[in-house]
Scaffold this motif. Structure first.
Motif, PDB file in Angstrom:
ATOM      1  N   ILE A  54       0.519  -1.180  -0.324  1.00 26.10           N
ATOM      2  CA  ILE A  54      -0.113   0.194   0.018  1.00 26.10           C
ATOM      3  C   ILE A  54       0.830   1.215  -0.066  1.00 26.10           C
ATOM      4  CG2 ILE A  54      -1.937   1.210   1.285  1.00 26.10           C
ATOM      5  CD1 ILE A  54      -2.561  -1.511   2.242  1.00 26.10           C
ATOM      6  N   ALA A  55       0.448   1.999  -0.900  1.00 24.03           N
ATOM      7  CA  ALA A  55       1.459   3.271  -1.120  1.00 24.03           C
ATOM      8  C   ALA A  55       0.643   4.431  -0.659  1.00 24.03           C
ATOM      9  CB  ALA A  55       1.783   3.330  -2.673  1.00 24.03           C
ATOM     10  N   VAL A  56       1.312   5.240   0.274  1.00 28.67           N
ATOM     11  CA  VAL A  56       0.575   6.464   0.659  1.00 28.67           C
ATOM     12  C   VAL A  56       1.615   7.637   0.455  1.00 28.67           C
ATOM     13  CG1 VAL A  56      -0.859   5.297   2.589  1.00 28.67           C
ATOM     14  CG2 VAL A  56       1.439   6.290   2.915  1.00 28.67           C
ATOM     15  N   SER A  82      -1.312  -9.743   4.777  1.00 30.02           N
ATOM     16  CA  SER A  82      -0.061  -9.266   5.194  1.00 30.02           C
ATOM     17  C   SER A  82      -0.086  -7.979   4.368  1.00 30.02           C
ATOM     18  CB  SER A  82       1.039 -10.005   4.838  1.00 30.02           C
ATOM     19  OG  SER A  82       2.166  -9.374   5.056  1.00 30.02           O
ATOM     20  N   ILE A  83       0.145  -6.869   5.307  1.00 26.47           N
ATOM     21  CA  ILE A  83       0.096  -5.496   4.405  1.00 26.47           C
ATOM     22  C   ILE A  83       1.499  -4.731   4.841  1.00 26.47           C
ATOM     23  CG2 ILE A  83      -0.928  -3.118   4.745  1.00 26.47           C
ATOM     24  CD1 ILE A  83      -3.587  -4.526   5.521  1.00 26.47           C
ATOM     25  N   ASN A  84       2.160  -4.051   3.592  1.00 27.03           N
ATOM     26  CA  ASN A  84       3.080  -3.489   3.837  1.00 27.03           C
ATOM     27  C   ASN A  84       2.837  -2.060   3.493  1.00 27.03           C
ATOM     28  OD1 ASN A  84       4.691  -5.806   3.967  1.00 27.03           O
ATOM     29  ND2 ASN A  84       4.460  -6.420   1.726  1.00 27.03           N
ATOM     30  N   ILE A  85       3.234  -1.042   4.125  1.00 30.46           N
ATOM     31  CA  ILE A  85       2.913   0.263   3.877  1.00 30.46           C
ATOM     32  C   ILE A  85       4.322   1.036   3.596  1.00 30.46           C
ATOM     33  CG2 ILE A  85       2.269   2.541   4.822  1.00 30.46           C
ATOM     34  CD1 ILE A  85      -0.175   0.717   4.798  1.00 30.46           C
ATOM     35  N   MET A  86       4.079   1.745   2.268  1.00 25.78           N
ATOM     36  CA  MET A  86       5.258   2.413   1.788  1.00 25.78           C
ATOM     37  C   MET A  86       4.743   3.721   1.399  1.00 25.78           C
ATOM     38  SD  MET A  86       6.032   0.046  -1.342  1.00 25.78           S
ATOM     39  CE  MET A  86       5.795  -1.306  -0.369  1.00 25.78           C
ATOM     40  N   THR A  87       5.842   4.652   1.194  1.00 24.92           N
ATOM     41  CA  THR A  87       5.450   6.159   0.594  1.00 24.92           C
ATOM     42  C   THR A  87       5.468   5.979  -0.999  1.00 24.92           C
ATOM     43  OG1 THR A  87       7.683   6.514  -0.149  1.00 24.92           O
ATOM     44  CG2 THR A  87       6.966   7.328   1.963  1.00 24.92           C
ATOM     45  N   LYS A  88       4.775   6.747  -1.694  1.00 28.31           N
ATOM     46  CA  LYS A  88       4.389   6.528  -3.043  1.00 28.31           C
ATOM     47  C   LYS A  88       5.741   6.543  -3.856  1.00 28.31           C
ATOM     48  CE  LYS A  88       1.914   9.185  -6.788  1.00 28.31           C
ATOM     49  NZ  LYS A  88       1.272  10.374  -7.121  1.00 28.31           N
ATOM     50  N   HIS A  89       6.835   7.144  -3.342  1.00 26.20           N
ATOM     51  CA  HIS A  89       8.184   6.952  -4.053  1.00 26.20           C
ATOM     52  C   HIS A  89       8.783   5.927  -3.900  1.00 26.20           C
ATOM     53  CE1 HIS A  89       7.884  11.294  -4.953  1.00 26.20           C
ATOM     54  NE2 HIS A  89       7.781  11.764  -3.717  1.00 26.20           N
ATOM     55  N   GLU A  90       8.489   5.143  -2.655  1.00 27.74           N
ATOM     56  CA  GLU A  90       9.027   3.824  -2.319  1.00 27.74           C
ATOM     57  C   GLU A  90       8.342   2.878  -3.375  1.00 27.74           C
ATOM     58  OE1 GLU A  90      10.518   4.070   2.271  1.00 27.74           O
ATOM     59  OE2 GLU A  90       8.430   3.594   1.513  1.00 27.74           O
ATOM     60  N   ALA A  91       7.127   3.064  -3.365  1.00 33.93           N
ATOM     61  CA  ALA A  91       6.275   1.863  -4.192  1.00 33.93           C
ATOM     62  C   ALA A  91       6.626   2.034  -5.517  1.00 33.93           C
ATOM     63  CB  ALA A  91       4.649   2.211  -4.084  1.00 33.93           C
ATOM     64  N   GLU A  92       6.851   3.485  -6.388  1.00 31.77           N
ATOM     65  CA  GLU A  92       7.488   3.540  -7.575  1.00 31.77           C
ATOM     66  C   GLU A  92       8.741   3.000  -7.747  1.00 31.77           C
ATOM     67  OE1 GLU A  92       7.163   7.740  -8.091  1.00 31.77           O
ATOM     68  OE2 GLU A  92       4.886   7.953  -8.386  1.00 31.77           O
ATOM     69  N   ALA A  93       9.733   3.080  -6.815  1.00 30.15           N
ATOM     70  CA  ALA A  93      10.991   2.532  -6.848  1.00 30.15           C
ATOM     71  C   ALA A  93      11.116   0.952  -6.927  1.00 30.15           C
ATOM     72  CB  ALA A  93      11.746   3.072  -5.927  1.00 30.15           C
ATOM     73  N   ARG A  94      10.165   0.502  -6.360  1.00 30.69           N
ATOM     74  CA  ARG A  94       9.832  -0.946  -6.187  1.00 30.69           C
ATOM     75  C   ARG A  94       9.367  -1.602  -7.613  1.00 30.69           C
ATOM     76  NH1 ARG A  94       7.021  -4.257  -1.474  1.00 30.69           N
ATOM     77  NH2 ARG A  94       8.643  -3.924  -0.395  1.00 30.69           N
ATOM     78  N   GLN A  95       8.229  -0.607  -8.331  1.00 31.09           N
ATOM     79  CA  GLN A  95       7.765  -1.171  -9.404  1.00 31.09           C
ATOM     80  C   GLN A  95       8.980  -0.959 -10.444  1.00 31.09           C
ATOM     81  OE1 GLN A  95       4.457   1.516 -10.856  1.00 31.09           O
ATOM     82  NE2 GLN A  95       3.727  -0.121 -11.831  1.00 31.09           N
ATOM     83  N   THR A  96       9.806   0.035 -10.459  1.00 36.17           N
ATOM     84  CA  THR A  96      10.668  -0.006 -11.602  1.00 36.17           C
ATOM     85  C   THR A  96      11.916  -0.944 -11.267  1.00 36.17           C
ATOM     86  OG1 THR A  96      10.622   2.532 -11.412  1.00 36.17           O
ATOM     87  CG2 THR A  96      12.669   1.679 -12.276  1.00 36.17           C
TER      88      THR A  96
END
Length: 138
Positions: A54-56, A82-96
């Protein structure tokens, strides 16, 4: 002032604070409802491992996690995921990073050069999106 029904339930629980979460059969929507008032930017579900990323927004991160991780823990218990919370920037880095890993797998598995690999991986991960650099021959 809270509603009288909420106060009655809270009184029965010796003044325990309670959250009321709108139920939804869709686990992603249920998590969005449970995370309120923190605003969810995106959710990535992995049904095989039963996890949600989950990106916030950065300013909502502390609110989404809650004191001592309480918000995440309760949302996880509600959904059974199971839930993993991350920032929007961290989510974008993970997707890349994931896109790069998929591209490299295609290059290795198909024994193609680095010019063709991105085209195949892009089509596999986002088949609906056209790319100007990856054109089919006619």
């Amino acid at each position: 002032m809270r509603g009288s029904r909420v106060q009655a339930v809270s009184g029965e629980l010796a003044g325990e604070r309670i959250d009321i979460v709108l139920w939804d059969d869709n686990p992603a929507q249920l998590v969005i409802n449970a995370m309120a008032p923190a605003e969810v930017e995106s959710i990535v579900l992995d049904e095989d491992s039963h996890t949600m990323d989950i990106a916030v927004a950065e300013e909502n991160l502390a609110q989404a996690i809650g004191r001592g991780g309480q918000n995440v823990r309760l949302a996880s218990e509600l959904t059974g995921w199971s839930i993993n919370i991350m920032t929007k920037h961290e989510a974008e880095a993970r997707q890349t990073e994931e896109a790069s890993r998929i591209m490299n797998e295609f290059i290795d598995a198909l024994s193609v050069d680095e010019d063709v690999g991105p085209c195949w991986s892009r089509k596999a991960s986002r088949p609906w999106k056209k790319s100007p650099t990856c054109r089919s021959r006619k």
